[in-house]
Design an enzyme around this catalytic site. Sequence first.
Site, mmCIF file in Angstrom:
data_model
loop_
_atom_site.group_PDB
_atom_site.id
_atom_site.type_symbol
_atom_site.label_atom_id
_atom_site.label_comp_id
_atom_site.label_asym_id
_atom_site.label_seq_id
_atom_site.Cartn_x
_atom_site.Cartn_y
_atom_site.Cartn_z
ATOM 1 N N GLY A 98 0.204 -0.698 -0.371
ATOM 2 C CA GLY A 98 0.211 -0.372 -0.244
ATOM 3 C C GLY A 98 0.408 1.391 0.028
ATOM 4 N N THR A 99 1.710 1.247 -0.744
ATOM 5 C CA THR A 99 2.510 2.220 -0.391
ATOM 6 C C THR A 99 2.191 3.236 -1.184
ATOM 7 O OG1 THR A 99 4.283 1.640 -2.208
ATOM 8 C CG2 THR A 99 5.213 1.272 0.168
ATOM 9 N N ASN A 100 1.297 3.166 -2.479
ATOM 10 C CA ASN A 100 1.232 3.919 -3.833
ATOM 11 C C ASN A 100 -0.472 4.444 -2.911
ATOM 12 O OD1 ASN A 100 1.920 4.608 -6.536
ATOM 13 N ND2 ASN A 100 2.146 2.190 -5.806
ATOM 14 N N ILE A 155 -7.402 -9.048 -11.522
ATOM 15 C CA ILE A 155 -8.431 -8.288 -12.618
ATOM 16 C C ILE A 155 -9.458 -8.032 -12.785
ATOM 17 C CG2 ILE A 155 -8.636 -9.015 -15.057
ATOM 18 C CD1 ILE A 155 -5.956 -8.338 -14.479
ATOM 19 N N LEU A 156 -9.972 -6.722 -12.753
ATOM 20 C CA LEU A 156 -11.340 -7.038 -12.977
ATOM 21 C C LEU A 156 -12.487 -7.231 -13.692
ATOM 22 C CD1 LEU A 156 -11.768 -3.248 -11.820
ATOM 23 C CD2 LEU A 156 -12.358 -5.173 -9.946
ATOM 24 N N ASN A 207 -5.533 2.555 -12.715
ATOM 25 C CA ASN A 207 -4.280 1.707 -12.578
ATOM 26 C C ASN A 207 -2.959 2.316 -12.065
ATOM 27 O OD1 ASN A 207 -3.275 -0.431 -11.690
ATOM 28 N ND2 ASN A 207 -2.450 -1.019 -13.526
ATOM 29 N N HIS A 253 1.169 1.321 -13.332
ATOM 30 C CA HIS A 253 1.762 -0.316 -14.061
ATOM 31 C C HIS A 253 3.001 0.173 -13.747
ATOM 32 C CE1 HIS A 253 2.218 -3.886 -15.664
ATOM 33 N NE2 HIS A 253 3.635 -3.131 -16.044
HETATM 34 C C1 GAR Z 1 2.939 -0.880 -7.360
HETATM 35 O O1 GAR Z 1 4.996 -1.377 -7.675
HETATM 36 C C2 GAR Z 1 2.160 -1.734 -8.426
HETATM 37 O O2 GAR Z 1 3.134 -0.356 -9.806
HETATM 38 C C3 GAR Z 1 2.563 -2.115 -9.283
HETATM 39 O O3 GAR Z 1 1.799 -3.331 -7.808
HETATM 40 C C4 GAR Z 1 3.207 -2.443 -6.605
HETATM 41 C C5 GAR Z 1 2.371 -1.816 -5.099
HETATM 42 O O4 GAR Z 1 3.006 -1.929 -4.700
HETATM 43 N N1 GAR Z 1 1.450 -2.842 -9.503
HETATM 44 C C6 GAR Z 1 1.431 -3.546 -10.732
HETATM 45 O O5 GAR Z 1 2.284 -4.241 -11.337
HETATM 46 C C7 GAR Z 1 0.378 -3.955 -11.271
HETATM 47 N N2 GAR Z 1 -0.240 -4.645 -12.877
HETATM 48 P P1 GAR Z 1 2.619 -1.297 -3.511
HETATM 49 O O6 GAR Z 1 1.378 -2.005 -2.355
HETATM 50 O O7 GAR Z 1 2.877 -0.356 -2.574
HETATM 51 O O8 GAR Z 1 0.931 -0.028 -3.992
#
Ligand code: GAR
Length: 196
Positions: free
Chosen positions: A12-14, A93-94, A108, A110
């Site tokens: 969940g850093t994003n 995938i939704l 999203n 990526h």
């Molecule tokens: C992030 O790097 C995001 O871009 C990636 O998963 C990680 C989640 O990190 N998403 C994908 O690969 C989607 N295809 P987070 O939980 O720390 O945000």
Amino acid sequence: MKRIGVLVSGGGTNLQALIDAEKSGVLKSGKIVCVVSNKSGAYALERAKAAEIDAHVILKKDYATSAEFDRALRDCMQAAEVDVVVLAGFLSILGSDFIDAYRDRIVNIHPSLIPSFCGDGFYGLKVHEAALDYGVKVTGATVHLVNEITDGGRILMQKAVYINDDDTPETLQRRVMEEAEWKILPEAVEKLCAEI
Ligand code: GAR
């Protein structure tokens, strides 16, 4: 003010970047009202609780079909009167029921420059492993709208990150997050909320 729902699966850093952006005023046209995880132990849930955001767990295994799981996610977003959905490291995938309900309102993040290293099977660390295996010298992150094609929706924002000779998938993942993801995700979400 648009109501934002965030779907997560992991650290969940994003999500944290969005919470911080709301506090700092970078995200000012939307407010995070609900977080849903498809993994029960996800640390993202702790981040939601710490920020006093409603958090829910919806597990695929509790539903007979993917379509029912999809509808449960949609119903949860609709119950919270969500306008914009952000997939912040959501690794499932939704389906069409969800996408139809939030057409052009699902964003999203990526961790590559789409159309490189994206599509089915490219998620998390695997994306950075693929970039290093290929030998590209530049990678980055992409924020895009979600449609029925995995990582195929309209691109909203991208940011490039240079690869170092001594990068590992882990160091590259971290730098792509720091230099690209945590910046462009809040900016793109703000732009979309302001536009709609
Ligand atoms: C992030 O790097 C995001 O871009 C990636 O998963 C990680 C989640 O990190 N998403 C994908 O690969 C989607 N295809 P987070 O939980 O720390 O945000």
